[in-house]
Design a protein around this motif. Structure first.
Motif: not given
Lengths: 337, 337
Positions: A290-291, A293-294, B291
């Motif tokens: 996931e990370e 992409e960010t 987060e």
């Protein structure tokens, strides 16, 4: 210690409870495992007698022995157990595995494949099948699992005879990643990888080498940074080693990393040193967590969730036959373009 | 199905292998569990005989029955198993639990506490102790675990007689969170929570109520959004419901969320609607997951890793005696100030 403390006490049996409650053995047994078959009042009497005697119910281990199966899927990990709950790639794989396990009403037992007692741990594990995650080819726990003649499914690697291996085309995917950084104009290259004792990482190294050599790069000039673990700190440390060269050079460097987690550590090192990504340094990962992409990380995407699902289905016999490699896809983001 | 497929075949015994290899029973047994005590050549002969006969080694379940303990710690989760590998709060707790379990050479078995077969699953689990994570007070799997008379440790809640509960002062922590949003000038309030069937979330609700009522807020005007699961999608959906009111009002709203994951969903809803945080909407979470810091979320910090460690130590008998509540701390960030 290798077992939980067990208090020694006179052993209370199902018969003791049956006679104290004035019911049959079957009624005591049903009160524990099929309470809906026992009148509420009767069950209360059984439980009161059990409480008074200190009886904890029929032995689950004896029951398992009679039934011939445990209803438990064993998972062998090649690192400390907490890795399963912190690494995003392992997490995606394990979510897929556990979705299928939960559907089949199977419990999941997590075991460390490493350490001096690994072989005994595998021999002692009350499980019906094993799934392994990225183990070394000669991992003693893996060999012990295969010798037990229960179903074993390997994910990533190794490919042992008669043992299905659920994986992707690591060589081809990494070859394309190497071709990409060459096409983007990078002229110097470095590699950051987890243990090369594991087939999946040797395959990735092989793919990068083929891609770079096909473009005329001298492989002996490519620095290979092998790390003992897969976490951001290892990537950060390797990144700083590579950046020592980058800052003293006029050339554009590209780092090919065996996992996104290592690649994210390299990106962090570049931020700490103020080195421009992608102008001075390009970075490519593997997994597409996931990370990625960010963080704008170019990477090889694979579906670890689907691979976890397939491992559970094969371990439980729902899927049989030869395995097919899962697809990969190069996802180009800001870290190289 | 509730067990993995087992292939029926004539049962090959240790004796069969011993006579085929021309060695003693003990040598066959040692070849599996203590290979260092057997000459390499002898062990190879034993393994070749075992392979020919299709023998998979001594039964781990029978061995466990003789030894009287399993070396396995059971973990009861109140949701689908994959939650353990995706929720950051559960992850921190489980990392603490597994660090301790690995130190003690214990395997970890993950079981679902929910569903119609939960009670049978607990009765059948070959484990020495259970740790539970945020189960409902009347969870049938929890009650079955207690009836088995093996050590049980609850984390979060409930507090059952004779069962240690590792938790924080949820009422006090949430009271302080409510006092904080009042002090920041918010005048309208809403609550987003996971299931109120779970004591830990009822306690948090109670704390917010006490804090708001002490400031003169009419509790009947506080909307309570209870959600069936703990993930960002639930928080996002509840957030949009609340924002329907916010956008039509001149007042400043504060949302008190039972977990950071729900709070992060509310923040996402505010971004999607273009509502200014903290000017128009304040948000407070609970847990202080990683987060929360990057998102600038005000939250109640607790150390779930340390709570997981304590649960494992208590389950294995390394720590005994009354529990003490773990500390919490209100961490004020951009989402309210």
């Amino acid at each position: 210690m290798d077992t939980l403390g067990v208090v020694s006490a006179p052993r209370i049996t199902l018969d003791d409870v049956a006679s104290a409650a004035g019911v049959s053995r079957m009624t005591v047994s049903n009160s524990y495992s099929r309470p809906e078959r026992v009148a509420a009042e009767t069950r209360e009497r059984v439980m009161a007698a059990a409480a008074e005697l200190g009886y904890g119910g029929p032995s689950p281990v004896a029951r398992t022995l009679r039934r011939g199966s445990t209803g438990v899927l064993g998972l062998l990990l090649n690192d400390a157990l907490p890795y399963a709950f912190s690494d995003p790639g392992a997490g995606a794989f394990l979510r897929g595995l556990t979705v299928e396990a939960a559907d089949a009403d199977l419990a999941l037992q997590i075991l460390r494949a490493t350490g001096p007692t690994a072989r005994a741990r595998v021999n002692d594990a009350a499980v019906d099948a094993f799934v392994t995650l990225a183990l070394a080819d000669d991992d003693p726990a893996l060999l012990a699992a295969v010798e037990r003649r229960v179903p074993v499914v390997c994910s990533g690697s190794p490919a042992l005879p008669g043992v299905p291996c659920v994986t992707v085309d690591n060589v081809g995917a990494c070859r394309r990643a190497a071709e990409h950084v060459v096409a983007q104009g990078y002229t110097r290259f470095a590699v950051v990888t987890w243990s090369l004792g594991t087939g999946v990482f040797r395959d990735r190294l092989q793919g990068w080498r083929r891609g770079l050599e096909a473009a005329g790069v001298d492989w002996s000039e490519v620095a290979v940074h092998e790390r003992a673990g897969n976490n951001r700190a290892h990537g950060l440390q390797a990144g700083h080693r590579i950046l020592d060269d980058v800052v003293g050079s006029e050339e554009r460097y590209a780092v090919l990393a065996a996992t996104d987690v290592l690649a994210l550590g390299v990106l962090q090192a570049a931020r700490e040193r103020g080195v421009d990504v992608p102008a001075r340094l390009g970075v490519v990962g593997f997994d597409d967590v996931e990370e990625a992409e960010t963080a704008g990380l170019t990477t090889v995407a694979q579906n670890l969730f689907a691979q976890g699902q397939e491992c559970a289905r094969r371990a439980s016999g729902l899927v049989t036959g030869p395995t097919r490699r899962h697809p990969t896809r190069l996802v180009v983001r800001r870290s190289t373009s």
